[in-house]
Design a protein around this motif. Structure first.
Motif, mmCIF file in Angstrom:
data_model
loop_
_atom_site.group_PDB
_atom_site.id
_atom_site.type_symbol
_atom_site.label_atom_id
_atom_site.label_comp_id
_atom_site.label_asym_id
_atom_site.label_seq_id
_atom_site.Cartn_x
_atom_site.Cartn_y
_atom_site.Cartn_z
ATOM 1 N N TYR A 4 -0.486 -28.160 -39.131
ATOM 2 C CA TYR A 4 -1.609 -27.543 -39.838
ATOM 3 C C TYR A 4 -1.156 -26.268 -40.544
ATOM 4 N N GLU A 5 -0.376 -25.453 -39.859
ATOM 5 C CA GLU A 5 0.101 -24.209 -40.456
ATOM 6 C C GLU A 5 0.950 -24.490 -41.697
ATOM 7 N N LEU A 280 -8.461 -29.854 -28.500
ATOM 8 C CA LEU A 280 -9.007 -28.816 -29.378
ATOM 9 C C LEU A 280 -8.752 -29.159 -30.842
ATOM 10 N N TRP A 281 -7.524 -29.565 -31.161
ATOM 11 C CA TRP A 281 -7.221 -29.897 -32.551
ATOM 12 C C TRP A 281 -7.962 -31.153 -33.003
ATOM 13 N N ALA A 282 -8.143 -32.094 -32.102
ATOM 14 C CA ALA A 282 -8.919 -33.292 -32.464
ATOM 15 C C ALA A 282 -10.349 -32.915 -32.827
ATOM 16 N N ALA A 283 -10.953 -32.021 -32.039
ATOM 17 C CA ALA A 283 -12.319 -31.575 -32.337
ATOM 18 C C ALA A 283 -12.373 -30.816 -33.655
ATOM 19 N N ALA A 624 -3.342 -37.471 -42.871
ATOM 20 C CA ALA A 624 -2.473 -37.973 -41.808
ATOM 21 C C ALA A 624 -2.547 -37.070 -40.575
ATOM 22 N N PHE A 625 -2.623 -35.765 -40.808
ATOM 23 C CA PHE A 625 -2.716 -34.817 -39.702
ATOM 24 C C PHE A 625 -4.000 -35.032 -38.903
#
Length: 663
Positions: A4-5, A280-283, A624-625
């Motif tokens: 993400y960064e 957390l990232w999925a949410a 994709a991320f």
């Protein structure tokens, strides 16, 4: 998360190149638009909100999630209870803690260390928030936060300080993800499920139920398997969703701290903070990532297209080599210029149409707000007035009603964002303009003001209470004496006199107790009636505040949308004028000079085409991320995260697909 960064940094870098290109071409309107979108992305943050019941282990969990090993811990733990303000935790190369206060001495900001945070940011150090703390802002060098996350740590719900609820519930609807913390050592109670329903209501306001997930703490105590299954079943019942669709992550902050101290891989696995990070990232990929990156990529692509259009038009004319083609392109450009002029000329009519749509949105939001506000006061009648805790401490009831109203405002803010976006989509379709950057401002939550509820109106102990007790005592004694005498007359060895005496005493006790129950029930009825009367001003004040706020944000949005329409017309007019001038020059070129000009155009076009290709690559990487983040959670045993359906974020420069849950 590095991916993400890297994507976010790539978008910012591409913006810089596009802004520079617009400046070199003299496309000032496009340059301003690109620079504004760049600055918004640079300042924007993913904002997950963490909430949980009192003493659920929330602060310990967050310290572990941040890999904090300091002493004292960054966020207060154990018996130290946070004040009624939420704390935001963002990335910083050096740790800083700033307390924002409501003061009269002109120094609202205060820098403190961790111990100073305990003096200002806990109920122990700052009882009833006597220091007037408005907010706490922390920066710390945690790798988790580096990509652009701001964790919002909210006060615990359901504890002895119900005033904390207002800050917690108000933070929910604006969250990019909601992490609800549950204690595996405690049963899931009705109060927990009420919190679950509130959180679900907040995320459903933006049609992203996947943004809510659950964390089961203290799993190092053992035997949490059955607790996990039971918790998931209860959550499914409260949410009305299949258990397999609900993400519940078992974690142990203690085990993770042991891993940080000793490096034991068994402790790392038992802590499961990696699983929590994945969840957390999925949410965040259901709501936050599309919000932050989606608008940025749309603005970037639109700006690059505006820069390319004049160059591509002139290149096409030169490559064809005929005046007929040049004339056709110029004719189309002039027609587009005329259409833009017509849009400018008919701006009054467009504004009327826009106002009508926004008026419709305002009316829908007003009705929605009224319904949600009415449900608060239905709950007041059906639930709150039945709770002794509220009847004996009416100010706690005021705090709860204020918290409920704060959540309603937050949910209406979220609804407003969705509804106004639809207005821009329709306006863009009718005008052919790329619109979508306008956003409604957020309504402030209503407060209780200086309202003080003093319990029952009138005299607490009215005359006649003792007389009623003596009457029931006398009646009970009389009935007891008669009944006892009859029993004594037929029981051998007891006798009428003894039976009458015993019966009289029993009857008097029963009469006294009956009178007490009747009086207590009457007290409760009078307390409820008094609270209804005293809280009517709060109800009216809340309703008036919400209605006026809805009107204000819709009016402000209308002004923003009108301004955006003017800016988009100017941007397209600028690009089209450049195309018309370029085509006119093309008509005057000789064959020899045409070849030279064509080479120049291709050289100028190449970096812009590279920017557009780069934008498409970044879009593909973002999709994709998001898919990978959700798949990791769904396959990692955290429980049932579903892959979002692809949806489309419209933009005049082309449509960008995003993953978003539409359940």
């Amino acid at each position: 998360m590095d991916d993400y960064e890297a994507i976010r940094s790539g978008i910012l870098e591409t913006f810089e190149r596009a802004v520079d290109a617009a400046g070199r071409d003299g496309a000032e309107a496009t340059r301003r638009s690109l620079a504004e979108a760049r600055d918004i992305l640079a300042a924007d943050r993913l904002r997950p909100v963490v909430l949980g019941e009192f003493k659920a282990g929330k602060s310990s969990l967050l310290n572990a999630l941040l890999d904090d090993t300091g002493e004292p811990p960054l966020l207060p733990e154990a018996e130290e209870i946070a004040t009624s303000v939420a704390a935001s935790v963002s990335y910083g190369d050096q740790e800083t803690i700033e307390i924002l206060r409501d003061t009269d001495d002109g120094t609202p900001g205060l820098r403190v260390d961790r111990r100073g945070l305990r003096e200002h940011g806990t109920e122990h150090g700052n009882p009833e928030n006597r220091r007037g703390v408005l907010s706490v802002h922390i920066r710390t060098p945690s790798p988790l936060l580096r990509p652009g996350l701001t964790l919002v740590d909210t006060p615990g719900l359901g504890g002895p300080y119900l005033g904390h609820n207002a800050a917690t519930l108000a933070a929910l609807p604006g969250a990019d993800a909601v992490m609800l913390v549950l204690d595996s050592s405690q049963p899931v109670l009705r109060s927990h499920l009420e919190t679950v329903r509130r959180a679900a209501s907040a995320v459903s306001a933006t049609d992203t139920p996947g943004a809510l997930f659950f964390v089961l703490t203290k799993t190092d105590l053992g035997g949490y398997g059955e607790v996990l299954a039971d918790t998931r079943a209860k959550l499914a019942g409260a949410l009305g969703r299949p258990a397999a669709e609900i993400t519940v992550v078992p974690v142990s902050a203690r085990a993770h701290r042991d891993f940080l101290a000793h490096g034991d891989e068994e402790d790392r696995a038992a802590g499961n903070l990696a699983g929590l990070t994945d969840a957390l990232w999925a949410a965040l990929c259901h709501r936050g990532v599309p919000r932050v990156l989606g608008g940025a990529l749309d603005s970037l692509d639109r700006g690059v297209r505006a820069l390319l259009a004049p160059l591509e038009g002139q290149t096409e004319a030169l490559e064809d080599g005929t005046r007929r083609t040049v004339g056709e392109l110029r004719r189309r450009a002039l027609e587009h210029q005329a259409r833009l002029a017509e849009l400018r000329k008919g701006r009054a009519q467009r504004r009327v149409a826009l106002r009508r749509r926004i008026d419709t949105v305002q009316e829908e939001l007003r009705r929605d707000a009224e319904e949600r506000h009415a449900r608060i006061w239905d709950r007041f009648e059906s639930h709150y007035l039945e709770e002794d805790a509220y009847l004996t401490d009416p100010q706690r009831l005021v705090a709860q009603l204020t918290a409920d109203a704060a959540q309603v405002v937050g949910e209406i803010n979220a609804r407003a964002g969705t509804a106004t976006a639809a207005v821009l989509v329709r306006t863009a379709a009718e005008t052919g303009l790329a619109m979508g950057s306008s956003r409604p401002t957020e309504m402030a939550a209503p407060t209780s003001g200086d309202l003080v509820v003093r319990g029952r109106l009138g005299e607490k102990h009215r005359s006649g209470r003792l007389k009623r007790r003596l009457r029931d005592l006398s009646f009970g004694g009389s009935m007891g004496t008669t009944t006892g005498a009859l029993i004594g007359s037929v029981v051998p060895g007891l006798g009428t006199a003894v039976g009458a005496a015993v019966g009289g005493l029993v009857g008097m006790a029963a009469g006294w107790a009956s009178a007490g129950r009747d009086l207590r029930n009457e007290d409760r009825r009078l307390d409820r009636s008094s609270l209804r009367t005293q809280l009517q001003p709060l109800k009216r004040r809340q309703a008036a505040h919400i209605s006026a706020s809805v009107k204000d944000i819709c009016e402000e949005f209308r002004e923003q949308a009108e301004q955006e329409m003017e800016e988009r017309i100017e941007q397209e007019r600028e690009a089209n004028q450049r195309l018309v001038a370029a085509l006119k020059d093309t008509e005057d070129l000789t064959t020899a000079t045409a070849g030279t000009r064509l080479a120049e155009l291709r050289e100028r076009t190449r970096p812009l085409q590279e920017l557009r290709t780069r934008t498409a690559e970044l879009e593909a990487r973002t999709q994709a991320f998001t898919a990978a983040a959700v798949d990791r959670t769904a396959g990692g045993g955290a429980a049932g995260a579903r892959k979002p359906e692809p949806v489309t974020v419209p933009g005049a420069a082309g449509d960008i697909s995003w993953a978003e849950d539409r359940t």
